[in-house]
Design a protein around this motif. Structure first.
Motif, mmCIF file in Angstrom:
data_model
loop_
_atom_site.group_PDB
_atom_site.id
_atom_site.type_symbol
_atom_site.label_atom_id
_atom_site.label_comp_id
_atom_site.label_asym_id
_atom_site.label_seq_id
_atom_site.Cartn_x
_atom_site.Cartn_y
_atom_site.Cartn_z
ATOM 1 N N TYR A 278 11.754 5.203 -8.168
ATOM 2 C CA TYR A 278 13.067 4.993 -7.562
ATOM 3 C C TYR A 278 13.043 5.369 -6.074
ATOM 4 O O TYR A 278 13.628 4.675 -5.241
ATOM 5 C CB TYR A 278 14.125 5.829 -8.301
ATOM 6 N N TRP A 279 12.353 6.472 -5.761
ATOM 7 C CA TRP A 279 12.371 6.983 -4.382
ATOM 8 C C TRP A 279 11.222 6.473 -3.532
ATOM 9 O O TRP A 279 11.122 6.834 -2.348
ATOM 10 C CB TRP A 279 12.349 8.520 -4.382
ATOM 11 N N CYS A 280 10.334 5.653 -4.092
ATOM 12 C CA CYS A 280 9.150 5.240 -3.322
ATOM 13 C C CYS A 280 9.554 4.396 -2.106
ATOM 14 O O CYS A 280 10.213 3.362 -2.236
ATOM 15 C CB CYS A 280 8.197 4.437 -4.215
ATOM 16 N N THR A 281 9.127 4.828 -0.953
ATOM 17 C CA THR A 281 9.452 4.140 0.297
ATOM 18 C C THR A 281 8.878 2.720 0.314
ATOM 19 O O THR A 281 9.477 1.801 0.863
ATOM 20 C CB THR A 281 8.845 4.933 1.480
ATOM 21 N N ALA A 282 7.690 2.576 -0.297
ATOM 22 C CA ALA A 282 7.025 1.268 -0.279
ATOM 23 C C ALA A 282 7.402 0.416 -1.502
ATOM 24 O O ALA A 282 6.857 -0.668 -1.662
ATOM 25 C CB ALA A 282 5.510 1.465 -0.231
ATOM 26 N N ARG A 283 8.302 0.892 -2.313
ATOM 27 C CA ARG A 283 8.782 0.193 -3.513
ATOM 28 C C ARG A 283 7.631 -0.180 -4.453
ATOM 29 O O ARG A 283 7.559 -1.279 -4.980
ATOM 30 C CB ARG A 283 9.618 -1.040 -3.132
ATOM 31 N N ARG A 284 6.715 0.757 -4.604
ATOM 32 C CA ARG A 284 5.609 0.526 -5.543
ATOM 33 C C ARG A 284 6.071 0.814 -6.979
ATOM 34 O O ARG A 284 6.883 1.723 -7.189
ATOM 35 C CB ARG A 284 4.428 1.446 -5.190
ATOM 36 N N PRO A 285 5.534 0.104 -7.962
ATOM 37 C CA PRO A 285 5.937 0.338 -9.359
ATOM 38 C C PRO A 285 5.204 1.564 -9.929
ATOM 39 O O PRO A 285 4.280 1.438 -10.734
ATOM 40 C CB PRO A 285 5.521 -0.961 -10.060
ATOM 41 N N LEU A 286 5.623 2.734 -9.502
ATOM 42 C CA LEU A 286 4.839 3.942 -9.810
ATOM 43 C C LEU A 286 4.818 4.267 -11.303
ATOM 44 O O LEU A 286 3.773 4.615 -11.848
ATOM 45 C CB LEU A 286 5.390 5.133 -9.015
ATOM 46 N N LEU A 287 5.953 4.191 -11.960
ATOM 47 C CA LEU A 287 5.970 4.514 -13.394
ATOM 48 C C LEU A 287 5.075 3.545 -14.175
ATOM 49 O O LEU A 287 4.352 3.944 -15.088
ATOM 50 C CB LEU A 287 7.415 4.473 -13.918
ATOM 51 N N PHE B 51 0.848 -1.203 0.000
ATOM 52 C CA PHE B 51 0.000 0.000 0.000
ATOM 53 C C PHE B 51 0.875 1.242 0.000
ATOM 54 O O PHE B 51 1.989 1.240 0.528
ATOM 55 C CB PHE B 51 -0.885 0.047 1.249
ATOM 56 N N CYS B 52 0.331 2.321 -0.581
ATOM 57 C CA CYS B 52 1.013 3.615 -0.495
ATOM 58 C C CYS B 52 0.955 4.078 0.962
ATOM 59 O O CYS B 52 -0.092 4.020 1.607
ATOM 60 C CB CYS B 52 0.297 4.615 -1.397
ATOM 61 N N LEU B 53 2.089 4.540 1.471
ATOM 62 C CA LEU B 53 2.162 4.981 2.868
ATOM 63 C C LEU B 53 1.795 6.447 3.040
ATOM 64 O O LEU B 53 1.741 6.957 4.153
ATOM 65 C CB LEU B 53 3.580 4.758 3.399
ATOM 66 N N GLY B 54 1.639 7.137 1.909
ATOM 67 C CA GLY B 54 1.341 8.573 1.994
ATOM 68 C C GLY B 54 2.509 9.373 2.532
ATOM 69 O O GLY B 54 2.316 10.442 3.110
ATOM 70 N N CYS B 55 3.730 8.880 2.333
ATOM 71 C CA CYS B 55 4.892 9.540 2.934
ATOM 72 C C CYS B 55 5.328 10.789 2.166
ATOM 73 O O CYS B 55 6.016 11.648 2.708
ATOM 74 C CB CYS B 55 6.062 8.571 3.016
ATOM 75 N N GLY B 56 4.953 10.882 0.880
ATOM 76 C CA GLY B 56 5.280 12.079 0.101
ATOM 77 C C GLY B 56 6.668 12.073 -0.521
ATOM 78 O O GLY B 56 7.043 13.045 -1.181
ATOM 79 N N SER B 57 7.423 11.001 -0.358
ATOM 80 C CA SER B 57 8.777 10.969 -0.913
ATOM 81 C C SER B 57 8.755 11.134 -2.440
ATOM 82 O O SER B 57 9.573 11.838 -3.017
ATOM 83 C CB SER B 57 9.440 9.648 -0.516
ATOM 84 N N CYS B 58 7.792 10.471 -3.097
ATOM 85 C CA CYS B 58 7.724 10.557 -4.566
ATOM 86 C C CYS B 58 7.444 11.991 -5.006
ATOM 87 O O CYS B 58 8.009 12.468 -5.983
ATOM 88 C CB CYS B 58 6.648 9.605 -5.095
ATOM 89 N N GLU B 59 6.581 12.682 -4.289
ATOM 90 C CA GLU B 59 6.235 14.061 -4.664
ATOM 91 C C GLU B 59 7.436 14.979 -4.568
ATOM 92 O O GLU B 59 7.630 15.867 -5.387
ATOM 93 C CB GLU B 59 5.132 14.606 -3.755
ATOM 94 N N PRO C 299 2.587 11.531 -7.715
ATOM 95 C CA PRO C 299 2.627 10.165 -8.277
ATOM 96 C C PRO C 299 1.951 9.141 -7.378
ATOM 97 O O PRO C 299 1.323 8.188 -7.876
ATOM 98 C CB PRO C 299 4.120 9.872 -8.389
ATOM 99 N N GLY C 300 2.037 9.314 -6.074
ATOM 100 C CA GLY C 300 1.417 8.354 -5.159
ATOM 101 C C GLY C 300 -0.090 8.308 -5.365
ATOM 102 O O GLY C 300 -0.689 7.225 -5.447
ATOM 103 N N MET C 301 -0.725 9.481 -5.468
ATOM 104 C CA MET C 301 -2.179 9.515 -5.672
ATOM 105 C C MET C 301 -2.549 8.932 -7.030
ATOM 106 O O MET C 301 -3.534 8.197 -7.156
ATOM 107 C CB MET C 301 -2.687 10.964 -5.566
HETATM 108 S S1 SF4 Z 1 6.771 7.426 -2.038
HETATM 109 FE FE1 SF4 Z 1 5.534 5.577 -2.326
HETATM 110 S S2 SF4 Z 1 4.660 5.225 -0.320
HETATM 111 FE FE2 SF4 Z 1 5.387 7.347 -0.306
HETATM 112 S S3 SF4 Z 1 3.606 8.610 -0.998
HETATM 113 FE FE3 SF4 Z 1 4.777 8.076 -2.822
HETATM 114 S S4 SF4 Z 1 3.784 6.199 -3.575
HETATM 115 FE FE4 SF4 Z 1 3.148 6.442 -1.460
#
Ligand code: SF4
Ligand code: SF4
Length: 401
Positions: free
Chosen positions: A356-365, A308-316, A325-327
């Motif tokens: 690359y920076w996603c804390t939860a290692r989600r395949p965002l791209l 799950f996305c953690l809502g940490c904001g690292s991707c933004e 990107p998380g949303m």
């Molecule tokens: S970096 Fe990953 S876990 Fe954090 S808000 Fe973005 S998508 Fe969610």
């Protein structure tokens, strides 16, 4: 990838070498309509498919051989020792006749239209890719021939060559050199447009008064003008070396030639590590626009997950398009594709930094590319349709110029 370096500096590169001849070539049929059938024999340079729509270049056999397999996706040519088709006389005209001739010679001509500003992008597209450096150093004449042809179609009032500060970027005649910070993603087209035009251009859109070609595109056009032979090669960085590779050369063949053994779980990526596409299998052939081959080892590359996305904001914080990107990935995950538009998905330039920076290692791209694809389907966007039989007959003859 913890010690990954985002630098776009290429240092001193060696000369461009020609990759070995493979025994088999697998040509992608994406965006083209075949004009030959299984069993047909071809020479090097024979046209095997015509491009769909007004911009897609035709496809030619890089080497002589026999077409032994064909499906919706690709054509397989078993290579033999046959010769090459005769070269064509380069088109001496400008404007639309030259554009059509280049398309018939295999060049994708979407960037060739009249515009006041012509931008030549010489910034490496990704870290570790240095294909522009040997071209700018050793293939000056070919690039100049390419530029001369491009100018006859675009008719620009101003020309800019954009390079990463610290890399080679020698100006052409009447051309202004602009330097950008040599750190990824400075070389992506929307950011290059922003540097030169001081305006934001939506990724994938075409500004009215400017157009952009990479140094690799310019080289491809120059080579067609210089030799009178169709475009059947691409320039790629493989293991730090730059090579001229025949289109359709299988990925596995290139990896083996580079001395790399691909193990189960490894990924052979067409392109660079941040925005490249993993090959479906090692039989997949390279395309005209492939600029690199990157081997991602299972034990050293980040495994993506469906966390799950953690809502940490690292991707933004790392997104150059300043979007969320998380949303967007959550919208794609739950098939709420139209909702992704409210989060400005179309501003995404597909740099891959969010993943690359996603804390939860989600395949965002990958989520973003999926959502864009689904949105295009919802909008009724179709790939350019295949040409009619009459059009194919017209396009398989010599294009008058
Ligand atoms: S970096 Fe990953 S876990 Fe954090 S808000 Fe973005 S998508 Fe969610
Ligand atoms: S790939 Fe991710 S980081 Fe890059 S522009 Fe798109 S949303 Fe932003």
């Amino acid at each position: 990838m913890s010690d990954f370096n985002f630098s776009l500096l290429c240092g001193e590169t060696g000369p461009l070498t020609t990759a070995s001849r493979p025994d088999r070539l697998r040509l992608s049929l994406e965006g083209v309509t075949p004009v030959l059938a299984v069993g047909d024999q071809v020479l090097g340079g024979t046209k095997v498919a015509v491009g769909n729509g007004p911009d897609k270049g035709d496809l030619h056999a890089p080497l002589a051989g026999t077409i032994v397999e064909m499906d919706f996706y690709s054509m397989l040519i078993e290579v033999d020792n046959g010769g090459k088709a005769d070269p064509h006389s380069p088109c001496a005209e400008g404007g639309e006749p030259l554009r059509l001739w280049l398309k018939s010679m295999g060049v994708d001509v979407g960037a060739l239209y009249k515009a006041a500003t012509l931008i030549l992008n010489g910034v490496p597209p990704e870290p570790g890719i240095s294909v522009f450096d040997p071209l700018l150093r050793d293939y000056r004449k070919t690039l100049e021939m390419g530029l001369e042809a491009v100018q006859k179609v675009v008719e620009p009032a101003k020309i800019f060559l954009v390079g990463a500060k610290g890399n080679r970027a020698n100006a052409f005649a009447n051309c202004t050199v602009v330097h950008v910070n040599p750190v990824y993603p400075s070389g992506l087209d929307p950011l290059v447009y922003k540097t030169v035009l001081r305006q934001e251009v939506l990724p994938g859109s075409r500004p009215d008064d400017a157009t952009l070609l990479s140094v690799k595109d310019l080289y491809a056009i120059g080579r067609v003008m210089e030799t009178g032979r169709p475009l059947t090669e691409t320039v790629m960085t493989i293991g730090g070396q730059n090579q001229l590779v025949r289109v359709g050369t299988p990925v596995g063949f290139l990896a083996a030639e580079a001395g790399a053994q691909v193990q189960p779980g490894d990924r052979a990526v067409l392109g660079g590590p941040l925005r490249g596409l993993a090959a479906v299998n090692l039989e997949q052939g390279v395309d005209k626009d492939t600029y690199g081959l990157t081997l991602m080892r299972r034990e050293t590359s980040l495994e993506t997950t469906d966390n799950f996305c953690l809502g940490c904001g690292s991707c933004e914080r790392h997104c150059p398009a300043r979007i969320m990107p998380g949303m967007i990935s959550r919208c794609a995950e739950f098939k709420q594709f139209t909702r992704a538009e409210a989060y400005h998905i179309h501003s995404c330039m597909e740099c891959g930094l969010c993943g690359y920076w996603c804390t939860a290692r989600r395949p965002l791209l990958q989520y973003i590319r999926l959502a864009k694809y689904e949105l295009a389907l919802l909008a009724g966007a179709h790939a350019p349709s295949a040409p009619s039989e009459d059009q194919i007959k017209e396009q398989t003859g010599d294009t008058p110029c």
